[in-house]
Write an enzyme that holds these catalytic residues in place. Structure first.
Site, PDB file in Angstrom:
ATOM      1  N   ASP A  37     -13.296  14.975  31.692  1.00 34.42           N
ATOM      2  CA  ASP A  37     -14.509  14.512  32.385  1.00 34.42           C
ATOM      3  C   ASP A  37     -14.390  14.786  33.883  1.00 34.42           C
ATOM      4  OD1 ASP A  37     -12.667  12.558  32.993  1.00 34.42           O
ATOM      5  OD2 ASP A  37     -13.931  10.856  32.418  1.00 34.42           O
ATOM      6  N   SER A  38     -13.259  15.359  34.306  1.00 34.88           N
ATOM      7  CA  SER A  38     -13.153  15.889  35.673  1.00 34.88           C
ATOM      8  C   SER A  38     -14.237  16.935  35.910  1.00 34.88           C
ATOM      9  CB  SER A  38     -11.768  16.513  35.909  1.00 34.88           C
ATOM     10  OG  SER A  38     -11.436  17.394  34.863  1.00 34.88           O
ATOM     11  N   ASP A  45     -12.561  14.792  26.440  1.00 37.45           N
ATOM     12  CA  ASP A  45     -12.580  13.445  27.016  1.00 37.45           C
ATOM     13  C   ASP A  45     -13.781  12.647  26.535  1.00 37.45           C
ATOM     14  OD1 ASP A  45     -10.461  12.709  28.609  1.00 37.45           O
ATOM     15  OD2 ASP A  45     -11.253  13.644  30.423  1.00 37.45           O
ATOM     16  N   LYS A  97      -9.815  12.248  23.918  1.00 38.18           N
ATOM     17  CA  LYS A  97      -8.928  11.509  24.827  1.00 38.18           C
ATOM     18  C   LYS A  97      -9.722  10.371  25.445  1.00 38.18           C
ATOM     19  CE  LYS A  97      -7.586  13.219  29.027  1.00 38.18           C
ATOM     20  NZ  LYS A  97      -8.158  12.205  29.951  1.00 38.18           N
ATOM     21  N   GLU A  99      -9.325   6.867  28.243  1.00 39.97           N
ATOM     22  CA  GLU A  99      -8.517   6.227  29.283  1.00 39.97           C
ATOM     23  C   GLU A  99      -8.335   4.744  28.984  1.00 39.97           C
ATOM     24  OE1 GLU A  99     -10.263   6.911  33.142  1.00 39.97           O
ATOM     25  OE2 GLU A  99     -10.334   9.080  32.844  1.00 39.97           O
ATOM     26  N   GLU A 119      -0.916   9.870  34.277  1.00 39.25           N
ATOM     27  CA  GLU A 119      -1.456  10.450  35.528  1.00 39.25           C
ATOM     28  C   GLU A 119      -0.998   9.632  36.739  1.00 39.25           C
ATOM     29  OE1 GLU A 119      -5.654  11.385  35.526  1.00 39.25           O
ATOM     30  OE2 GLU A 119      -5.638  11.847  37.672  1.00 39.25           O
TER      31      GLU A 119
HETATM   32  O1  KIV Z   1     -10.526  14.737  33.197  1.00 41.47           O
HETATM   33  C1  KIV Z   1      -9.462  15.338  33.314  1.00 41.47           C
HETATM   34  O2  KIV Z   1      -9.394  16.500  33.747  1.00 41.47           O
HETATM   35  C2  KIV Z   1      -8.236  14.642  32.931  1.00 41.47           C
HETATM   36  C3  KIV Z   1      -6.942  15.282  33.295  1.00 41.47           C
HETATM   37  C4  KIV Z   1      -6.724  15.236  34.739  1.00 41.47           C
HETATM   38  C5  KIV Z   1      -5.814  14.717  32.537  1.00 41.47           C
HETATM   39  O3  KIV Z   1      -8.296  13.608  32.379  1.00 41.47           O
END
Ligand code: KIV
Length: 274
Positions: A43-44, A82, A112, A114, A181
């Protein structure tokens, strides 16, 4: 060999795992050819693709669109997507429904999310639905407001113990791997030794079982200071700026397009036009 959540998990102690973020088809094709083990549609993307100052406004639709694009360019690596902010926090039911969309519509092989022990119920429910889950603890950017900024986590004894407890809780809940992280390197080493699933570090030192980087960071494409944990494996930002400037100059001076870039036609036919 096709990488799956099963082969990824089994790699712990056998080989170091390399994961990269990916957000589009073209880049995924290039990464595929590098031998990378996994691609993460992070989600970056809210920050490095969409230009937001954090990841909080990323939607399920954003993730599905970008994951589906990456999936079309990703044959061998494991494809992880994510779960965006507020797509799993409310309940196990909500988490399962949205994880299902990322698999059905985005073609992800795993999701994934968090958070630590407080989201074990969500992890269990998604895993029960046969969707592999990667955990993510330490600096969890979706909690930026609660954490008071993008900061290293786990420096104080209680915070370090909570991270170790969270890692164990996620493993017990069924996660097949864990992103750490911005965690001090010795703590990441301790967590990596304490769980039987691979840890994937970003700003967490060399003793994790693998590493992940945001590709725009590692190619030197993001303006301003890079985080301490990033190495520039190339200076593509500088190269791209130079190429864009060369193009603008060539257009302005008329040296582009040149003869070899033009389509020809029968001059006689051209003469008949009125
Ligand atoms: O969103 C993302 O890119 C991430 C990575 C930095 C692990 O969660």
């Amino acid at each position: 060999m096709k990488e799956t959540a099963v082969t990824f998990r089994a790699a712990k102690g056998q080989r170091k795992l390399a994961m990269l973020t990916a957000y589009d088809y073209t880049t995924a094709r290039l990464m595929e050819q590098s031998g990378v083990d996994a691609l993460l549609v992070g989600d970056s993307l809210g920050m490095v693709v969409l230009g937001h100052s954090d990841t909080l406004s990323v939607t399920m639709e954003d993730m599905i669109r970008h994951c589906a694009a990456v999936a079309r360019g990703c044959e061998r690596p494991l494809l992880v997507c994510d779960m965006p902010f507020m797509s799993y926090q409310l309940s196990a039911e909500q988490a399962c429904a949205n994880a299902g969309r990322l698999v059905k519509e985005g073609r992800a092989q795993a999701v994934k999310l968090e958070g630590g022990a407080e989201f074990a119920e969500q992890v269990r429910a998604i895993v029960r639905a046969s969707i592999p889950v990667m955990g993510h603890i330490g600096l969890t950017p979706q909690s930026v407001h609660a954490l008071g900024g993008f900061k290293v986590q786990g420096k104080a004894p209680e915070a370090a113990q909570k991270l170790l407890d969270d890692a164990r809780a996620l493993e017990v809940a069924g996660a097949f791997a864990l992103v750490l992280e911005c965690v001090p390197a010795p703590l990441a080493a301790r967590i990596s030794a304490a769980v039987s699933i691979p840890t994937i570090g970003i700003g967490a030192g060399p003793d994790c079982d693998g590493q992940v980087l945001v590709w725009q960071d590692m190619l030197g494409m993001v303006d301003g200071l890079s985080p301490k944990f990033v190495r520039h494996f190339a200076e593509c930002g500088t190269d791209m700026r130079a190429a864009f400037s060369a193009y603008v100059q060539a257009v302005r001076e008329g040296s582009f397009p040149a003869g070899e870039h033009c389509f020809s036609m029968n001059e006689e036919m051209l003469g008949k036009l009125y």
